[in-house]
Design a protein around this motif. Structure first.
Motif, short mmCIF file in Angstrom:
data_model
loop_
_atom_site.label_atom_id
_atom_site.label_comp_id
_atom_site.label_asym_id
_atom_site.label_seq_id
_atom_site.Cartn_x
_atom_site.Cartn_y
_atom_site.Cartn_z
N VAL A 75 0.84 -1.20 0.00
CA VAL A 75 0.00 0.00 0.00
C VAL A 75 0.87 1.25 0.00
O VAL A 75 2.07 1.20 0.26
N TYR A 76 0.23 2.38 -0.29
CA TYR A 76 0.89 3.69 -0.22
C TYR A 76 0.74 4.28 1.18
O TYR A 76 -0.21 3.98 1.90
N ASP A 77 1.69 5.17 1.49
CA ASP A 77 1.59 5.92 2.74
C ASP A 77 2.04 7.36 2.47
O ASP A 77 3.03 7.60 1.77
N ALA B 4 7.69 -3.02 5.97
CA ALA B 4 9.00 -2.63 5.45
C ALA B 4 8.77 -1.78 4.20
O ALA B 4 7.83 -2.00 3.44
N SER B 5 9.64 -0.81 4.00
CA SER B 5 9.50 0.10 2.88
C SER B 5 10.01 -0.55 1.59
O SER B 5 11.08 -1.18 1.57
N LEU B 6 9.26 -0.36 0.51
CA LEU B 6 9.70 -0.78 -0.82
C LEU B 6 10.23 0.40 -1.62
O LEU B 6 10.58 0.24 -2.78
N GLY B 7 10.25 1.58 -1.00
CA GLY B 7 10.82 2.73 -1.68
C GLY B 7 9.80 3.82 -1.94
O GLY B 7 8.62 3.70 -1.63
N TRP C 261 4.76 0.63 1.07
CA TRP C 261 5.04 -0.28 2.18
C TRP C 261 4.53 -1.68 1.87
O TRP C 261 3.43 -1.85 1.32
N MET C 262 5.33 -2.68 2.22
CA MET C 262 4.86 -4.06 2.24
C MET C 262 4.58 -4.42 3.70
O MET C 262 5.41 -4.15 4.59
N PRO D 185 14.28 3.89 -8.70
CA PRO D 185 13.51 4.92 -8.02
C PRO D 185 12.58 5.60 -9.00
O PRO D 185 12.78 5.55 -10.22
N PRO D 186 11.53 6.27 -8.51
CA PRO D 186 10.53 6.82 -9.40
C PRO D 186 10.87 8.18 -9.99
O PRO D 186 10.01 8.90 -10.42
#
Length: 299
Positions: A146-148, A164-167, A268-269, A296-297
């Motif tokens: 999901v997004y945060d 955990a963050s996926l970036g 986030w995962m 990265p985006p």
């Protein structure tokens, strides 16, 4: 219809969907003559005719056609039952709950990582953010992505989840190159009861300068639809960079920032703590290391 088999249902539905006997046989990966014999076997086993053969193309009899919805439903149920039974003796499948936009942009890489060297299937559920977390709590998903946006729409996880963050990801305004960009700017909105709608209402639209007026010309909860609307010149759409990078490179869309505001987000995962997880406990850190290889985006 008594004694119905899954392969019979698939054959009957192929005739209904294909529009011709030859195309139906191709759909079922058999020759036309072999397919014709199979249809006669089905009719003989059921003890009643199903097809109108006096006219071409071959079609279902009028009294059979109303049963098509029930056949489709039964075929889906039988297929799910078969798959479930075939997996019951081995490793169970994984369920990944993804926020809608992430299903398109990031779930393919996640599914690749989850299935690498594994025989287990991965089922992807595309949901709103809150529904992804509810699926985890209900034991209906093993992972959620999901997004945060902490300052705008923070994730209220506490100790209920492990994450955990996926970036990073960036939500940017894009439009077709020919879209008029005067004081009155048409845009595609998201409903206020979905995540991106809340983000737009709280963090993006209030930052539009007084010299420009935005006019909502369309609204959708689906980023894929907003993406297509933007490409067709309907209005400005706020979309994840990962979704529009190729369009920007090819000139099908142009980015309007900083003329129109953009927003940084985090991906986030999430999973339940060990004590509350079910049968899945894969190498969490190995999975995260694999997924962190994504670029990265940035544009």
């Amino acid at each position: 219809m008594r004694n119905m088999r899954l392969e019979w249902l698939d054959d009957i539905l192929a005739v209904a969907d294909a529009g011709s006997l030859a195309r139906a046989a191709t759909m079922r990966h058999v020759s036309q003559s072999a397919f014709t014999r199979r249809l006669r076997v089905i009719e003989a086993a059921l003890g009643q005719p199903l097809f109108e053969r006096r006219r071409k193309p071959l079609t279902l009899l009028p009294e059979v056609a109303p049963h098509l919805p029930a056949m489709r439903s039964l075929a889906a149920q039988l297929r799910q039952l078969r798959d479930g039974l075939s997996q019951s003796g081995g490793a169970r499948g994984l369920t990944l709950a993804c926020q809608h936009a992430l299903t398109t942009t990031h779930s393919p890489a996640i599914v690749v990582a989850l299935t690498a060297g594994q025989a287990r299937p991965v089922r992807v559920r595309s949901e709103n953010r809150e529904d992804c977390l509810l699926r985890l709590l209900a034991g209906e998903a093993d992972l959620a992505v999901v997004y945060d946006v902490p300052q705008i729409a923070p994730l209220a996880l506490g100790d209920a989840f492990e994450r955990a963050s996926l970036g990073p990801e960036r939500l940017i305004p894009v439009a077709a190159p020919g879209l008029p960009r005067g004081e009155d700017l048409p845009y595609i909105g998201y409903p206020g009861d979905v995540f991106l709608g809340q983000v737009m209402d709280r963090a993006l639209l209030p930052r539009i300068g007084s010299t420009r007026r935005l006019r909502r010309c369309a609204e959708t909860a689906l980023t894929l639809a907003a993406h297509e609307y933007a490409r067709r010149g309907i209005g400005v759409a706020w979309l994840p960079v990962s979704m529009v990078r190729d369009d920007l490179a090819r000139g099908r869309l142009v980015a309007l920032a900083p003329e129109v505001p953009e927003l940084d987000m985090e991906i986030w995962m999430i999973r339940l703590p060990r004590a509350e997880r079910g049968g899945w406990d894969a190498d969490w850190h190995g999975l995260l290391a694999t997924l962190s290889l994504a670029p990265p985006p940035s544009l």
